[in-house]
Design a protein around this motif. Structure first.
Motif, PDB file in Angstrom:
ATOM      1  N   SER A  47       0.832  -1.209   0.000  1.00  0.00           N
ATOM      2  CA  SER A  47       0.000   0.000   0.000  1.00  0.00           C
ATOM      3  C   SER A  47       0.861   1.252   0.000  1.00  0.00           C
ATOM      4  CB  SER A  47      -0.921   0.019   1.212  1.00  0.00           C
ATOM      5  OG  SER A  47      -1.787  -1.078   1.198  1.00  0.00           O
ATOM      6  N   LEU A  48       1.947   1.211   0.727  1.00  0.00           N
ATOM      7  CA  LEU A  48       2.880   2.332   0.764  1.00  0.00           C
ATOM      8  C   LEU A  48       3.445   2.594  -0.631  1.00  0.00           C
ATOM      9  CD1 LEU A  48       3.828   3.946   3.294  1.00  0.00           C
ATOM     10  CD2 LEU A  48       5.881   2.559   3.258  1.00  0.00           C
ATOM     11  N   ILE A  49       3.850   1.539  -1.315  1.00  0.00           N
ATOM     12  CA  ILE A  49       4.409   1.675  -2.665  1.00  0.00           C
ATOM     13  C   ILE A  49       3.352   2.192  -3.634  1.00  0.00           C
ATOM     14  CG2 ILE A  49       5.411   0.402  -4.605  1.00  0.00           C
ATOM     15  CD1 ILE A  49       7.329   0.834  -2.213  1.00  0.00           C
ATOM     16  N   ILE A  50       2.143   1.666  -3.552  1.00  0.00           N
ATOM     17  CA  ILE A  50       1.071   2.123  -4.437  1.00  0.00           C
ATOM     18  C   ILE A  50       0.792   3.604  -4.211  1.00  0.00           C
ATOM     19  CG2 ILE A  50      -1.405   1.931  -4.921  1.00  0.00           C
ATOM     20  CD1 ILE A  50      -1.084  -1.111  -4.390  1.00  0.00           C
ATOM     21  N   ALA A  51       0.779   4.034  -2.959  1.00  0.00           N
ATOM     22  CA  ALA A  51       0.524   5.440  -2.659  1.00  0.00           C
ATOM     23  C   ALA A  51       1.652   6.326  -3.179  1.00  0.00           C
ATOM     24  CB  ALA A  51       0.344   5.625  -1.155  1.00  0.00           C
ATOM     25  N   GLY A  85      -3.475   3.000   6.907  1.00  0.00           N
ATOM     26  CA  GLY A  85      -2.308   3.590   7.547  1.00  0.00           C
ATOM     27  C   GLY A  85      -1.228   3.972   6.545  1.00  0.00           C
ATOM     28  N   ALA A  86      -0.962   3.099   5.595  1.00  0.00           N
ATOM     29  CA  ALA A  86       0.052   3.399   4.580  1.00  0.00           C
ATOM     30  C   ALA A  86      -0.363   4.595   3.730  1.00  0.00           C
ATOM     31  CB  ALA A  86       0.272   2.176   3.688  1.00  0.00           C
ATOM     32  N   LEU A  87      -1.635   4.651   3.355  1.00  0.00           N
ATOM     33  CA  LEU A  87      -2.117   5.784   2.556  1.00  0.00           C
ATOM     34  C   LEU A  87      -2.029   7.083   3.345  1.00  0.00           C
ATOM     35  CD1 LEU A  87      -5.222   4.250   0.757  1.00  0.00           C
ATOM     36  CD2 LEU A  87      -2.915   4.560  -0.126  1.00  0.00           C
ATOM     37  N   VAL A  88      -2.396   7.039   4.606  1.00  0.00           N
ATOM     38  CA  VAL A  88      -2.346   8.247   5.442  1.00  0.00           C
ATOM     39  C   VAL A  88      -0.917   8.752   5.571  1.00  0.00           C
ATOM     40  CG1 VAL A  88      -2.593   9.043   7.824  1.00  0.00           C
ATOM     41  CG2 VAL A  88      -4.462   7.846   6.717  1.00  0.00           C
ATOM     42  N   ILE A  89       0.037   7.858   5.738  1.00  0.00           N
ATOM     43  CA  ILE A  89       1.432   8.273   5.881  1.00  0.00           C
ATOM     44  C   ILE A  89       1.912   9.002   4.629  1.00  0.00           C
ATOM     45  CG2 ILE A  89       3.810   7.393   5.989  1.00  0.00           C
ATOM     46  CD1 ILE A  89       2.727   5.255   7.941  1.00  0.00           C
ATOM     47  N   VAL A  90       1.700   8.400   3.470  1.00  0.00           N
ATOM     48  CA  VAL A  90       2.177   9.011   2.225  1.00  0.00           C
ATOM     49  C   VAL A  90       1.442  10.315   1.936  1.00  0.00           C
ATOM     50  CG1 VAL A  90       2.355   8.714  -0.274  1.00  0.00           C
ATOM     51  CG2 VAL A  90       2.972   6.845   1.248  1.00  0.00           C
ATOM     52  N   SER A 149       1.234  16.251   1.831  1.00  0.00           N
ATOM     53  CA  SER A 149       0.499  17.434   2.256  1.00  0.00           C
ATOM     54  C   SER A 149       1.408  18.368   3.051  1.00  0.00           C
ATOM     55  CB  SER A 149      -0.702  17.022   3.101  1.00  0.00           C
ATOM     56  OG  SER A 149      -1.363  18.140   3.599  1.00  0.00           O
ATOM     57  N   TYR A 150       2.221  17.812   3.920  1.00  0.00           N
ATOM     58  CA  TYR A 150       3.177  18.591   4.706  1.00  0.00           C
ATOM     59  C   TYR A 150       4.183  19.280   3.786  1.00  0.00           C
ATOM     60  CZ  TYR A 150       6.833  19.614   8.104  1.00  0.00           C
ATOM     61  OH  TYR A 150       7.777  20.238   8.865  1.00  0.00           O
ATOM     62  N   ARG A 151       4.660  18.543   2.796  1.00  0.00           N
ATOM     63  CA  ARG A 151       5.630  19.081   1.843  1.00  0.00           C
ATOM     64  C   ARG A 151       5.024  20.240   1.054  1.00  0.00           C
ATOM     65  NH1 ARG A 151       6.430  18.682  -3.296  1.00  0.00           N
ATOM     66  NH2 ARG A 151       4.829  17.112  -3.568  1.00  0.00           N
ATOM     67  N   ARG A 152       3.801  20.067   0.571  1.00  0.00           N
ATOM     68  CA  ARG A 152       3.140  21.139  -0.182  1.00  0.00           C
ATOM     69  C   ARG A 152       2.880  22.357   0.685  1.00  0.00           C
ATOM     70  NH1 ARG A 152      -1.016  17.579  -3.315  1.00  0.00           N
ATOM     71  NH2 ARG A 152      -1.734  17.425  -1.198  1.00  0.00           N
ATOM     72  N   HIS A 153       2.470  22.130   1.912  1.00  0.00           N
ATOM     73  CA  HIS A 153       2.176  23.235   2.809  1.00  0.00           C
ATOM     74  C   HIS A 153       3.434  24.072   3.075  1.00  0.00           C
ATOM     75  CE1 HIS A 153       0.371  25.518   6.049  1.00  0.00           C
ATOM     76  NE2 HIS A 153       1.377  25.154   6.847  1.00  0.00           N
ATOM     77  N   HIS A 154       4.544  23.400   3.319  1.00  0.00           N
ATOM     78  CA  HIS A 154       5.764  24.129   3.610  1.00  0.00           C
ATOM     79  C   HIS A 154       6.380  24.764   2.375  1.00  0.00           C
ATOM     80  CE1 HIS A 154       6.265  23.702   7.855  1.00  0.00           C
ATOM     81  NE2 HIS A 154       5.846  22.447   7.772  1.00  0.00           N
TER      82      HIS A 154
END
Length: 146
Positions: free
Chosen positions: A60-64, A126-131, A136-141
């Motif tokens: 799931s992490l890789i797919i995200a 969980g994997a989707l939320v992490i990615v 989102s954090y990167r875009r915000h900053h």
């Protein structure tokens, strides 16, 4: 050879769900790639670790991550890649076994299958939320620096 066959079937089924979900035609190939690669990673990780939950989380992490990259490159919403790509990992068989056990009045088995389905679903989420949170954090900053 097993991995190539599994990639092909997951690729085709992912494209089928992309069609079902009315994703843009230009995203079919990349959605299929995300789903196929995610499924192969799931099988590979499960063979190495024998953990369905860990394998589901890693896949799931890789797919995200792949969906995020494709969304940035193609300027499409990430959901057109992630939703069809996640479909091969959805614990449909565990849910089916849960319902079958309930109908057969085997509540101990139903609890086991239901817990497995719930934990697999949580690992996907969980994997989707992490990615998605990292992006989102990167875009915000990056907006804050401008």
């Amino acid at each position: 050879m097993e991995y190539i066959t599994n990639f092909f079937y997951a690729y085709i089924s992912t494209i089928g769900f992309a069609i079902l979900f009315n994703a843009p035609k230009s995203t079919f190939i990349k959605s299929g790639f995300a789903g196929g690669l995610g499924w192969v990673i799931y099988i590979f990780t499960k063979n190495i670790s024998a953990s369905i939950l860990g394998a589901t989380f890693v896949a799931s992490l890789i797919i995200a991550i792949i969906g995020e990259i494709f969304a940035i490159i193609d300027k499409n919403p990430i959901t057109v890649y992630i939703i069809p790509g996640i479909i091969p990992l959805v614990p449909g068989f565990a849910l089916y076994n849960t319902m079958r056990s309930i109908v057969a009045r085997r509540f101990d088995l139903a609890a086991n299958h239901g817990a497995e389905a719930l934990l697999i679903s949580i690992s996907i989420a969980g994997a989707l939320v992490i990615v998605l949170s990292i992006n989102s954090y990167r875009r915000h900053h990056s907006r804050m620096k401008q």
